[in-house]
Write a protein that holds these residues in place. Structure first.
Motif, short mmCIF file in Angstrom:
data_model
loop_
_atom_site.label_atom_id
_atom_site.label_comp_id
_atom_site.label_asym_id
_atom_site.label_seq_id
_atom_site.Cartn_x
_atom_site.Cartn_y
_atom_site.Cartn_z
N TYR A 32 -6.63 0.82 -0.05
CA TYR A 32 -6.19 1.63 1.08
C TYR A 32 -7.13 1.46 2.27
O TYR A 32 -6.69 1.48 3.43
N PHE A 91 -2.81 5.82 5.69
CA PHE A 91 -3.73 5.09 4.80
C PHE A 91 -5.10 5.79 4.72
O PHE A 91 -5.72 5.82 3.66
N GLY A 149 0.79 -1.22 0.00
CA GLY A 149 0.00 0.00 0.00
C GLY A 149 0.82 1.26 0.00
O GLY A 149 0.40 2.28 -0.57
#
Length: 450
Positions: free
Chosen positions: A414, A301, A239
């Protein structure tokens, strides 16, 4: 020549660190950054080369995305053997070799970069640039051994950030060449890098050291592979770093394909995001040192999901200014997350050592063993996120003519990364009156500090 070897190294000893260790570690860090910086430039070389490939090359946008995806894939896979090469050959020795290896893809690209070259040849040369991606894994593993745990977030963040800056630098070189000489002269970019590669190898030979205490530990490698945290952190690194490298490869091509920018217009914008994302990576490491990597990663995130929402809106409404704001925010946030996730790795294994009842040097040695063994694997899997991003863009443009579908998929990713970070490293288990239950949850509680 056997190379310069340091026989004893104990960075956790504050007296040793103050009197001798810090000076040596910082010197090795400096020249590690130089080599890794050029490695990143060569790895992402095709994000620049595709800007020079006009209609006369006969390669459509999907083919260009596949070229850069190929470079991403090879760079990810090769990180695993590069990780173990440091202990096998020595950090200094391997840095010299890995730097000189960059001459192979750079020279090959110099020979073939012209209209009329077959697509298969371009694909093979793009694959060769993957060796530049391997430099990151060996460099991070090497520098991880030089610094004490309390300094790892800063040192690894600086090492990685200085390397990552190789991405915008090669894109700036491409911009200068296109602006001054035109899009018909890609070989000038390659001619700039060939002497720089030689300089980085020479500096490694003159100024870096090998650490004799660093040995390949097959037991640690097997234990790291079996440990679920290695794979959880690999996913989170997809990510963060996967986003950074995937977007770095694709940014200019998306601007050309979706927003109709010329090569010069695309090149004038492409470098901004990677530059900011690289510069802020050490900040992510430092924030993680201060507040805990898991906390910084969690909110990174969340912010990346919000920025992706902005990009989806801009893609649907075809607003280039809004798209640039959202996309550059993604670069900055991915840079922060890169620093914080890498800080988490040694902290997690240190926490596991304490949970096992280890203390002092035993706990520190366990943490170093497992974090060093896991970093290469985490870096390799994380880099595969860049491959996924470029394949997602390729498919999105093939089926819909825009990148909107790909961005929606990234937003969902995410959200999952946010949830995993919270559930594994920050959620505090319910307390019970049972002593056994309290004992079992103690390791989980300590992860909030990594």
């Amino acid at each position: 020549m056997a190379g310069r070897w340091i026989e004893q190294w104990d960075p956790e000893d504050e007296t040793f660190w103050r009197e001798k260790g810090e000076r040596i570690a910082r010197r090795n860090l400096l020249f590690s950054v130089l080599s890794e910086h050029i490695g990143f430039s060569i790895w992402t070389l095709w994000s620049v080369m595709v800007l020079f490939m006009g209609p006369e090359y006969g390669v459509d946008p999907a083919g260009k995305f596949f070229l850069i995806a190929t470079a991403t894939l090879v760079g990810a896979v090769i990180r695993v053997p590069y990780t173990f090469a440091v202990a096998r050959f020595g950090g200094r020795n391997w840095t010299i070799f890995s730097a000189l290896m960059l001459l192979l893809p750079t020279g090959a690209a110099f020979l073939v970069m012209e209209p009329g070259t077959s697509y298969g040849t371009f694909l093979a040369v793009a694959a060769l640039t993957g060796v530049g991606g391997g430099n990151f894994a060996s460099s991070m593993t090497n520098i991880n051994s030089f610094f004490p745990l309390r300094k790892k977030g800063w040192a690894l963040g600086l090492n990685a950030g200085g390397g990552n800056i190789g991405v915008p630098v090669v894109q700036l070189v491409g911009l200068l060449v296109i602006g001054l000489a035109g899009a018909a002269h890609p070989r000038i970019v390659l001619g700039v890098y060939i002497p720089l590669i030689v300089v980085s190898a020479l500096c490694a030979a003159l100024f870096m050291d090998n650490l004799a205490p660093v040995k390949n530990d097959t037991g640690a490698a097997k234990e790291a592979v079996r440990d679920p945290h290695t794979w959880i952190m690999s996913f989170l690194y997809i990510g963060t770093f996967g986003s950074f490298i995937g977007y770095s490869f694709a940014f200019g091509l998306v601007l050309q394909t979706q927003f109709g920018r010329t090569p010069l217009q695309a090149a004038s914008l492409t470098f901004v995001g990677p530059l900011l994302g690289s510069l802020i990576r050490p900040v992510g490491g430092s924030l993680a040192d201060r507040f805990g990597g898991a906390r910084i990663t969690l909110w990174t995130f969340a912010a990346m999901a919000a920025a992706t929402g902005v990009v989806v809106f801009a893609s649907v409404s075809e607003s280039l200014p809004v798209f640039l704001v959202g996309f550059i925010a993604l670069f900055v946030l991915s840079g922060l997350g890169n620093g914080s996730t890498y800080k988490m790795i040694p902290g997690i294994f240190q926490a596991k050592a304490l949970a096992k009842g280890m203390t002092g040097e035993a706990a520190e040695a366990y943490g170093r063993r497992l974090s060093g063994a896991s970093m290469g694997l985490i870096g390799a899997v994380g880099a595969l996120g860049g491959l996924a991003i470029n394949l997602a863009f390729r498919q999105s443009f093939l089926t819909a003519g825009t990148g909107t579908g790909a961005f929606v998929a990234f937003l969902a990713c995410y959200a999952v990364c946010f949830t995993v970070t919270w559930a594994v490293y920050l959620r505090r288990p319910a307390r019970t009156a049972a002593p056994a239950a309290t004992t079992e949850t103690k390791p989980q509680l300590s992860y909030a500090e990594v």
